[in-house]
Design an enzyme around this catalytic site. Sequence first.
Site, PDB file in Angstrom:
ATOM      1  N   GLY A  77     -42.268  32.867  20.132  1.00  0.00           N
ATOM      2  CA  GLY A  77     -43.663  32.704  20.542  1.00  0.00           C
ATOM      3  C   GLY A  77     -43.932  31.211  20.647  1.00  0.00           C
ATOM      4  O   GLY A  77     -43.864  30.613  21.720  1.00  0.00           O
ATOM      5  N   CYS A  86     -70.490  24.322  13.622  1.00  0.00           N
ATOM      6  CA  CYS A  86     -71.306  24.029  12.439  1.00  0.00           C
ATOM      7  C   CYS A  86     -70.585  24.383  11.154  1.00  0.00           C
ATOM      8  O   CYS A  86     -70.961  25.327  10.450  1.00  0.00           O
ATOM      9  CB  CYS A  86     -72.638  24.746  12.556  1.00  0.00           C
ATOM     10  SG  CYS A  86     -73.518  24.215  14.023  1.00  0.00           S
ATOM     11  N   GLU A  87     -69.514  23.655  10.895  1.00  0.00           N
ATOM     12  CA  GLU A  87     -68.712  23.804   9.683  1.00  0.00           C
ATOM     13  C   GLU A  87     -68.152  22.434   9.361  1.00  0.00           C
ATOM     14  O   GLU A  87     -67.586  21.782  10.246  1.00  0.00           O
ATOM     15  CB  GLU A  87     -67.486  24.705   9.943  1.00  0.00           C
ATOM     16  CG  GLU A  87     -67.773  26.140  10.263  1.00  0.00           C
ATOM     17  CD  GLU A  87     -68.087  26.961   9.030  1.00  0.00           C
ATOM     18  OE1 GLU A  87     -67.549  26.654   7.951  1.00  0.00           O
ATOM     19  OE2 GLU A  87     -68.895  27.890   9.162  1.00  0.00           O
TER      20      GLU A  87
HETATM   21  C1  LIG Z   1     -45.487  36.443  15.616  1.00  0.00           C
HETATM   22  C2  LIG Z   1     -44.197  37.140  15.833  1.00  0.00           C
HETATM   23  C3  LIG Z   1     -43.186  36.527  16.555  1.00  0.00           C
HETATM   24  C4  LIG Z   1     -43.288  35.124  17.105  1.00  0.00           C
HETATM   25  O1  LIG Z   1     -43.364  34.169  16.107  1.00  0.00           O
HETATM   26  P1  LIG Z   1     -43.285  32.607  16.507  1.00  0.00           P
HETATM   27  O2  LIG Z   1     -43.318  31.928  15.198  1.00  0.00           O
HETATM   28  O3  LIG Z   1     -44.477  32.310  17.332  1.00  0.00           O
HETATM   29  O4  LIG Z   1     -42.017  32.406  17.241  1.00  0.00           O
HETATM   30  C5  LIG Z   1     -42.028  37.245  16.788  1.00  0.00           C
HETATM   31  N1  LIG Z   1     -41.879  38.501  16.324  1.00  0.00           N
HETATM   32  C6  LIG Z   1     -42.833  39.120  15.604  1.00  0.00           C
HETATM   33  C7  LIG Z   1     -42.616  40.492  15.137  1.00  0.00           C
HETATM   34  C8  LIG Z   1     -44.019  38.463  15.335  1.00  0.00           C
HETATM   35  O5  LIG Z   1     -44.962  39.074  14.622  1.00  0.00           O
END
Ligand SMILES: *Cc1c(COP(=O)(O)O)cnc(C)c1O
Length: 467
Positions: free
Chosen positions: A319, A388-389
């Site tokens: 991700g 507003c924090e």
């Molecule tokens: C969030 C997640 C990812 C990606 O994680 P990153 O740290 O953004 O690479 C991959 N697999 C699962 C099951 C996740 O929950």
Amino acid sequence: MQVNVLSKEHDAGYPELMQQLHPFLWPVSTTRAQGHLVLGGCDTTELARELGTPLYVLDELTLETTARHFISALAAQYPGPSTIHYASKALLNTALAQLLTSWGMGLDCVSLGELAVARRAGASPEHVHLHGNAKPRRELEQALAWGVGRIIVDSLDELRVLAELTRNRAAQGQQRQRILLRLNPGINVHTHAHIQTGQLDSKFGLPIKTGMARAAVELALQSPGLELMGLHAHLGSQIDEYAPLALGVERLMAFAADSRAEFGWELRELSPGGGLGVPYREGDPAPDIEAYIQTLADTVTAQCTRHGFELPRLVLEPGRSLIARSVVALYEVVAVKPIPGIRTFIAVDGGMGDNIRPALYDARYSVIQADQVEADPVETATVVGRYCESGDVLLRDVALPATQPGALLAIPMAGAYTLSMASTYNLVPRPALVGVRDGRARVLQRRETFEDIMRRDMLLDELDGEK
Ligand SMILES: *Cc1c(COP(=O)(O)O)cnc(C)c1O
């Protein structure tokens, strides 16, 4: 740790700006013109003027290069079948899903909302996987109806529901639903507590240690509508060491060997999840995609030899490491408040509504002044948001030129877990995401409008009229 995220080809062509800026924090197309930051051939001050701020700018070349690099490195280093699935929760909209799938990526989703976007983007259901530790029954029903490629089962209770929902499939001549089991391998990684997921004391996954994982294999194998393809683990996020990831693979494969011995079940797929970290500031460790993939590929291969398995399909789920570097966030300075002897506050027109990471887990970013990239830093300031924090602090103690209201600030590495976690707190509309490439800018996701925000609201007059 060595640093090399993108191919030499692109890095060699790095513009001269990169001699000033940390090369691995900025998109590959970064350059400058007339003292302005230029991304994908587009002057950021013009983008800000035309589209407003806060503005998230996605460099499509960086994203494509990184995506293709993940796919080709895995194919080159792992001799078995392999797939890369983008973890959509890091950042998702329809156009982005279209781009990623067009380059050969699968999509990991964690909700019906993400599945709906994947569907609208035309993703093939076979290449969409559904994750989540608490998938409501209606989400499972929908996922089954759409025919998602895999459901990654996170609990015994989920498995029971799935077994029930699919019970008559085999009798009706329908394909069995393919599943993976998400195991909890009991591994601590060094990252912020909020983003650790592989330790035993975690809400995620079926623990190997307590016997729950074994019970899940047994139940899955007894369920006529389910086909247990393999095992999954995801240890956490922003991980900058490879050893725990390799250990995760070893634990999954040892468990697979036990399951084969006990139930005669053969492992066909394996996913060590995602979690590879990225640098956010100069001096941060910069994990290397190549080395990461090499470590995992070697570990899986070695464990297969050790346990006498055929090479399973290896599924990686990046991700953050796929999306973070492609995106730069732009903010306009609204007010500057020096408090002599204490600090200078620079307030911008965004903040925790579009990027909650600094407030949520003390995430640190770097920043430059995008309309004056050549100006020398003269002061240390704290950049705060407009929400507003008091906790709405985007950047602590950063060096900036003498900044005035109207100045444009640019924060790199802003792609992951920013817009996807955005809120409408204070009823401030969420920012647009504009894609840039070769001098062309196209809005991939427009800024939210007040109409969008009020669409769900009722007027009392209307309600009374319904009586
Ligand atoms: C969030 C997640 C990812 C990606 O994680 P990153 O740290 O953004 O690479 C991959 N697999 C699962 C099951 C996740 O929950």
